[in-house]
Design a protein around this motif. Structure first.
Motif, PDB file in Angstrom:
ATOM      1  N   ASN A  15      33.867  37.616  27.180  1.00  0.00           N
ATOM      2  CA  ASN A  15      34.334  36.228  27.269  1.00  0.00           C
ATOM      3  C   ASN A  15      35.821  36.169  27.549  1.00  0.00           C
ATOM      4  OD1 ASN A  15      31.819  35.125  26.819  1.00  0.00           O
ATOM      5  ND2 ASN A  15      32.080  35.057  24.604  1.00  0.00           N
TER       6      ASN A  15
ATOM      7  N   SER B 290      36.425  37.216  31.257  1.00  0.00           N
ATOM      8  CA  SER B 290      36.002  36.238  32.258  1.00  0.00           C
ATOM      9  C   SER B 290      36.934  35.030  32.305  1.00  0.00           C
ATOM     10  CB  SER B 290      34.563  35.785  31.989  1.00  0.00           C
ATOM     11  OG  SER B 290      34.500  35.063  30.771  1.00  0.00           O
ATOM     12  N   ASN B 291      37.643  34.753  31.227  1.00  0.00           N
ATOM     13  CA  ASN B 291      38.556  33.614  31.194  1.00  0.00           C
ATOM     14  C   ASN B 291      40.003  34.003  31.461  1.00  0.00           C
ATOM     15  OD1 ASN B 291      36.561  31.725  30.614  1.00  0.00           O
ATOM     16  ND2 ASN B 291      36.639  32.184  28.444  1.00  0.00           N
ATOM     17  N   ASN B 292      40.253  35.230  31.896  1.00  0.00           N
ATOM     18  CA  ASN B 292      41.604  35.708  32.117  1.00  0.00           C
ATOM     19  C   ASN B 292      42.331  34.886  33.180  1.00  0.00           C
ATOM     20  OD1 ASN B 292      43.832  37.335  31.792  1.00  0.00           O
ATOM     21  ND2 ASN B 292      43.142  38.819  33.310  1.00  0.00           N
ATOM     22  N   SER B 293      41.672  34.557  34.274  1.00  0.00           N
ATOM     23  CA  SER B 293      42.335  33.780  35.331  1.00  0.00           C
ATOM     24  C   SER B 293      42.666  32.368  34.852  1.00  0.00           C
ATOM     25  CB  SER B 293      41.469  33.727  36.589  1.00  0.00           C
ATOM     26  OG  SER B 293      40.244  33.075  36.306  1.00  0.00           O
ATOM     27  N   LEU B 294      41.803  31.787  34.051  1.00  0.00           N
ATOM     28  CA  LEU B 294      42.076  30.463  33.501  1.00  0.00           C
ATOM     29  C   LEU B 294      43.281  30.496  32.565  1.00  0.00           C
ATOM     30  CD1 LEU B 294      41.222  27.487  33.168  1.00  0.00           C
ATOM     31  CD2 LEU B 294      39.779  28.238  31.277  1.00  0.00           C
ATOM     32  N   VAL B 295      43.376  31.545  31.766  1.00  0.00           N
ATOM     33  CA  VAL B 295      44.507  31.688  30.852  1.00  0.00           C
ATOM     34  C   VAL B 295      45.808  31.841  31.638  1.00  0.00           C
ATOM     35  CG1 VAL B 295      45.538  33.244  29.146  1.00  0.00           C
ATOM     36  CG2 VAL B 295      43.146  32.605  28.954  1.00  0.00           C
TER      37      VAL B 295
END
Length: 102
Positions: free
Chosen positions: A29, A32-37
């Protein structure tokens, strides 16, 4: 009477299994959210840089010509986004990402 202090091997294995399961659930999780962060971090840095540009203007009487000036004068710690995108300051004090054409 026996003094039973500490954990048994079975209890330790159960704890390790629970921790491993939690890690297996959370790591994908986060990845997968690294770019959003990184995107949210860049947006926050842009707002901070705009605020610091106005603070620089109040202190020095004019807006800085580039973000490196804010870094050199200790108004900002960095002039690039967490993902490595470059930022630039415009004449009106707003900050935007530099769009690099391929």
């Amino acid at each position: 009477m026996k003094n039973e202090k500490g954990f048994t091997l079975v209890e330790m294995l159960i704890v390790l299994m629970i921790i491993s399961t939690l890690l297996l659930i959370t790591i994908p999780n986060i990845a997968s959210n690294n770019s959003l962060v990184q995107e949210k971090g860049c947006d926050a840095l842009i707002k901070l840089a705009e605020t610091q540009a106005q603070a620089y203007r109040i202190e020095n009487g004019s807006l800085p010509t580039d973000l490196q000036t804010l870094v050199d004068d200790n108004f900002l710690e960095q002039s690039t986004c967490p993902g490595g995108d470059q930022l630039e300051i415009l004449q009106d004090g707003t900050v935007q990402k530099v769009v690099v054409s391929p």
